[in-house]
Design a protein around this motif. Structure first.
Motif, PDB file in Angstrom:
ATOM      1  N   ALA A 167     -12.365 -22.186  -8.049  1.00  0.00           N
ATOM      2  CA  ALA A 167     -11.450 -21.707  -7.014  1.00  0.00           C
ATOM      3  C   ALA A 167     -10.256 -21.007  -7.646  1.00  0.00           C
ATOM      4  O   ALA A 167      -9.825 -19.946  -7.193  1.00  0.00           O
ATOM      5  CB  ALA A 167     -11.000 -22.863  -6.138  1.00  0.00           C
ATOM      6  N   SER A 168      -9.734 -21.576  -8.701  1.00  0.00           N
ATOM      7  CA  SER A 168      -8.583 -20.969  -9.375  1.00  0.00           C
ATOM      8  C   SER A 168      -8.944 -19.600  -9.950  1.00  0.00           C
ATOM      9  O   SER A 168      -8.159 -18.650  -9.846  1.00  0.00           O
ATOM     10  CB  SER A 168      -8.093 -21.895 -10.489  1.00  0.00           C
ATOM     11  OG  SER A 168      -7.011 -21.321 -11.163  1.00  0.00           O
ATOM     12  N   GLU A 169     -10.118 -19.467 -10.538  1.00  0.00           N
ATOM     13  CA  GLU A 169     -10.547 -18.167 -11.081  1.00  0.00           C
ATOM     14  C   GLU A 169     -10.693 -17.133  -9.968  1.00  0.00           C
ATOM     15  O   GLU A 169     -10.280 -15.986 -10.131  1.00  0.00           O
ATOM     16  CB  GLU A 169     -11.869 -18.318 -11.831  1.00  0.00           C
ATOM     17  CG  GLU A 169     -11.743 -19.031 -13.145  1.00  0.00           C
ATOM     18  CD  GLU A 169     -13.081 -19.325 -13.791  1.00  0.00           C
ATOM     19  OE1 GLU A 169     -13.124 -19.291 -15.024  1.00  0.00           O
ATOM     20  OE2 GLU A 169     -14.072 -19.587 -13.074  1.00  0.00           O
ATOM     21  N   ILE A 170     -11.254 -17.547  -8.842  1.00  0.00           N
ATOM     22  CA  ILE A 170     -11.420 -16.621  -7.724  1.00  0.00           C
ATOM     23  C   ILE A 170     -10.055 -16.155  -7.235  1.00  0.00           C
ATOM     24  O   ILE A 170      -9.843 -14.967  -6.998  1.00  0.00           O
ATOM     25  CB  ILE A 170     -12.226 -17.283  -6.585  1.00  0.00           C
ATOM     26  CG1 ILE A 170     -13.669 -17.533  -7.041  1.00  0.00           C
ATOM     27  CG2 ILE A 170     -12.209 -16.395  -5.334  1.00  0.00           C
ATOM     28  CD1 ILE A 170     -14.480 -18.393  -6.103  1.00  0.00           C
ATOM     29  N   TRP A 171      -9.109 -17.089  -7.105  1.00  0.00           N
ATOM     30  CA  TRP A 171      -7.763 -16.724  -6.662  1.00  0.00           C
ATOM     31  C   TRP A 171      -7.122 -15.715  -7.617  1.00  0.00           C
ATOM     32  O   TRP A 171      -6.466 -14.774  -7.188  1.00  0.00           O
ATOM     33  CB  TRP A 171      -6.878 -17.962  -6.551  1.00  0.00           C
ATOM     34  CG  TRP A 171      -6.868 -18.520  -5.173  1.00  0.00           C
ATOM     35  CD1 TRP A 171      -7.849 -19.281  -4.588  1.00  0.00           C
ATOM     36  CD2 TRP A 171      -5.850 -18.355  -4.195  1.00  0.00           C
ATOM     37  NE1 TRP A 171      -7.489 -19.594  -3.309  1.00  0.00           N
ATOM     38  CE2 TRP A 171      -6.267 -19.044  -3.042  1.00  0.00           C
ATOM     39  CE3 TRP A 171      -4.630 -17.695  -4.186  1.00  0.00           C
ATOM     40  CZ2 TRP A 171      -5.498 -19.086  -1.887  1.00  0.00           C
ATOM     41  CZ3 TRP A 171      -3.863 -17.746  -3.032  1.00  0.00           C
ATOM     42  CH2 TRP A 171      -4.303 -18.430  -1.900  1.00  0.00           C
ATOM     43  N   HIS A 172      -7.321 -15.890  -8.909  1.00  0.00           N
ATOM     44  CA  HIS A 172      -6.688 -14.996  -9.882  1.00  0.00           C
ATOM     45  C   HIS A 172      -7.378 -13.634  -9.978  1.00  0.00           C
ATOM     46  O   HIS A 172      -6.804 -12.688 -10.503  1.00  0.00           O
ATOM     47  CB  HIS A 172      -6.610 -15.678 -11.248  1.00  0.00           C
ATOM     48  CG  HIS A 172      -5.567 -16.749 -11.270  1.00  0.00           C
ATOM     49  ND1 HIS A 172      -5.857 -18.066 -10.996  1.00  0.00           N
ATOM     50  CD2 HIS A 172      -4.240 -16.692 -11.478  1.00  0.00           C
ATOM     51  CE1 HIS A 172      -4.743 -18.771 -11.057  1.00  0.00           C
ATOM     52  NE2 HIS A 172      -3.747 -17.958 -11.343  1.00  0.00           N
ATOM     53  N   MET A 173      -8.590 -13.523  -9.457  1.00  0.00           N
ATOM     54  CA  MET A 173      -9.284 -12.231  -9.455  1.00  0.00           C
ATOM     55  C   MET A 173      -8.721 -11.283  -8.404  1.00  0.00           C
ATOM     56  O   MET A 173      -8.885 -10.073  -8.506  1.00  0.00           O
ATOM     57  CB  MET A 173     -10.773 -12.441  -9.167  1.00  0.00           C
ATOM     58  CG  MET A 173     -11.538 -13.096 -10.267  1.00  0.00           C
ATOM     59  SD  MET A 173     -13.234 -13.360  -9.696  1.00  0.00           S
ATOM     60  CE  MET A 173     -13.851 -14.395 -11.010  1.00  0.00           C
ATOM     61  N   TYR A 174      -8.082 -11.849  -7.388  1.00  0.00           N
ATOM     62  CA  TYR A 174      -7.636 -11.056  -6.244  1.00  0.00           C
ATOM     63  C   TYR A 174      -6.137 -11.229  -6.024  1.00  0.00           C
ATOM     64  O   TYR A 174      -5.702 -12.231  -5.457  1.00  0.00           O
ATOM     65  CB  TYR A 174      -8.416 -11.452  -4.986  1.00  0.00           C
ATOM     66  CG  TYR A 174      -9.884 -11.183  -5.151  1.00  0.00           C
ATOM     67  CD1 TYR A 174     -10.398  -9.918  -4.914  1.00  0.00           C
ATOM     68  CD2 TYR A 174     -10.752 -12.172  -5.598  1.00  0.00           C
ATOM     69  CE1 TYR A 174     -11.735  -9.643  -5.100  1.00  0.00           C
ATOM     70  CE2 TYR A 174     -12.095 -11.912  -5.789  1.00  0.00           C
ATOM     71  CZ  TYR A 174     -12.583 -10.644  -5.527  1.00  0.00           C
ATOM     72  OH  TYR A 174     -13.903 -10.373  -5.721  1.00  0.00           O
ATOM     73  N   PRO A 175      -5.321 -10.256  -6.428  1.00  0.00           N
ATOM     74  CA  PRO A 175      -3.870 -10.378  -6.297  1.00  0.00           C
ATOM     75  C   PRO A 175      -3.401 -10.545  -4.851  1.00  0.00           C
ATOM     76  O   PRO A 175      -2.340 -11.102  -4.609  1.00  0.00           O
ATOM     77  CB  PRO A 175      -3.340  -9.069  -6.884  1.00  0.00           C
ATOM     78  CG  PRO A 175      -4.457  -8.470  -7.642  1.00  0.00           C
ATOM     79  CD  PRO A 175      -5.726  -9.036  -7.100  1.00  0.00           C
ATOM     80  N   ASP A 176      -4.201 -10.070  -3.894  1.00  0.00           N
ATOM     81  CA  ASP A 176      -3.809 -10.162  -2.489  1.00  0.00           C
ATOM     82  C   ASP A 176      -4.437 -11.352  -1.762  1.00  0.00           C
ATOM     83  O   ASP A 176      -4.410 -11.413  -0.528  1.00  0.00           O
ATOM     84  CB  ASP A 176      -4.165  -8.863  -1.751  1.00  0.00           C
ATOM     85  CG  ASP A 176      -3.299  -7.706  -2.204  1.00  0.00           C
ATOM     86  OD1 ASP A 176      -2.104  -7.932  -2.480  1.00  0.00           O
ATOM     87  OD2 ASP A 176      -3.815  -6.576  -2.287  1.00  0.00           O
ATOM     88  N   MET A 177      -4.977 -12.306  -2.510  1.00  0.00           N
ATOM     89  CA  MET A 177      -5.618 -13.463  -1.881  1.00  0.00           C
ATOM     90  C   MET A 177      -4.637 -14.224  -0.987  1.00  0.00           C
ATOM     91  O   MET A 177      -4.988 -14.666   0.101  1.00  0.00           O
ATOM     92  CB  MET A 177      -6.196 -14.398  -2.937  1.00  0.00           C
ATOM     93  CG  MET A 177      -6.904 -15.621  -2.359  1.00  0.00           C
ATOM     94  SD  MET A 177      -8.401 -15.235  -1.440  1.00  0.00           S
ATOM     95  CE  MET A 177      -9.545 -15.031  -2.784  1.00  0.00           C
TER      96      MET A 177
END
Length: 141
Positions: free
Chosen positions: A78-88
């Protein structure tokens, strides 16, 4: 094992329209998409399918790749996914405002996007009420 690799290239940098908040493409040039597929003969998973996808995802992550939202992916946290998308954070706030009771929230979305500390913070800071999206994709109100 039947395992084709789909290859395609797009260039959304030439569009004057703003990118979607969770767009996988890059904003300043062409984007290469690689999709690893495993066919399931007789509706059964092939042996070691998890290892195949884990190896593919490892290579893609090492090259700065992002998983496609409509494809299976198993290894990003989840943390990696959040960091992939600056506009999450913007997306999570908007999702909370337009679906506060979670009617459209499934188990995967809850586990990988909404249950993390980043999401809880974004929702706590969110205002209630209607949402207006500006011409640049920003939340206006």
């Amino acid at each position: 094992m039947h395992a084709p690799i789909e290859v395609r290239i797009t260039d959304s940098s030439i569009s004057p329209n703003p990118h979607a908040w969770l767009d996988q493409s890059i904003s300043d040039g062409p984007t290469l998409y690689l999709n690893a597929t495993l066919y399931r003969p007789f509706l059964r998973n092939v042996t070691h399918w998890q290892r195949y996808y884990a190896a593919f995802e490892y290579l893609m992550k090492d090259l700065g790749g992002k998983p496609h939202w409509a494809k299976n992916f198993v290894t990003p946290t989840a943390s990696e996914i959040w960091h992939m998308y600056p506009d999450m954070e913007k997306w999570v706030k908007l999702r909370e405002q337009v679906d506060p009771s979670g009617v459209f929230v499934g188990e995967w979305l809850r586990r990988n996007i909404l249950d993390g500390e980043e999401a809880k913070k974004a929702v706590e800071e969110s205002d209630e009420g209607f949402v207006v999206i500006g011409s640049e994709g920003e939340v206006v109100s």
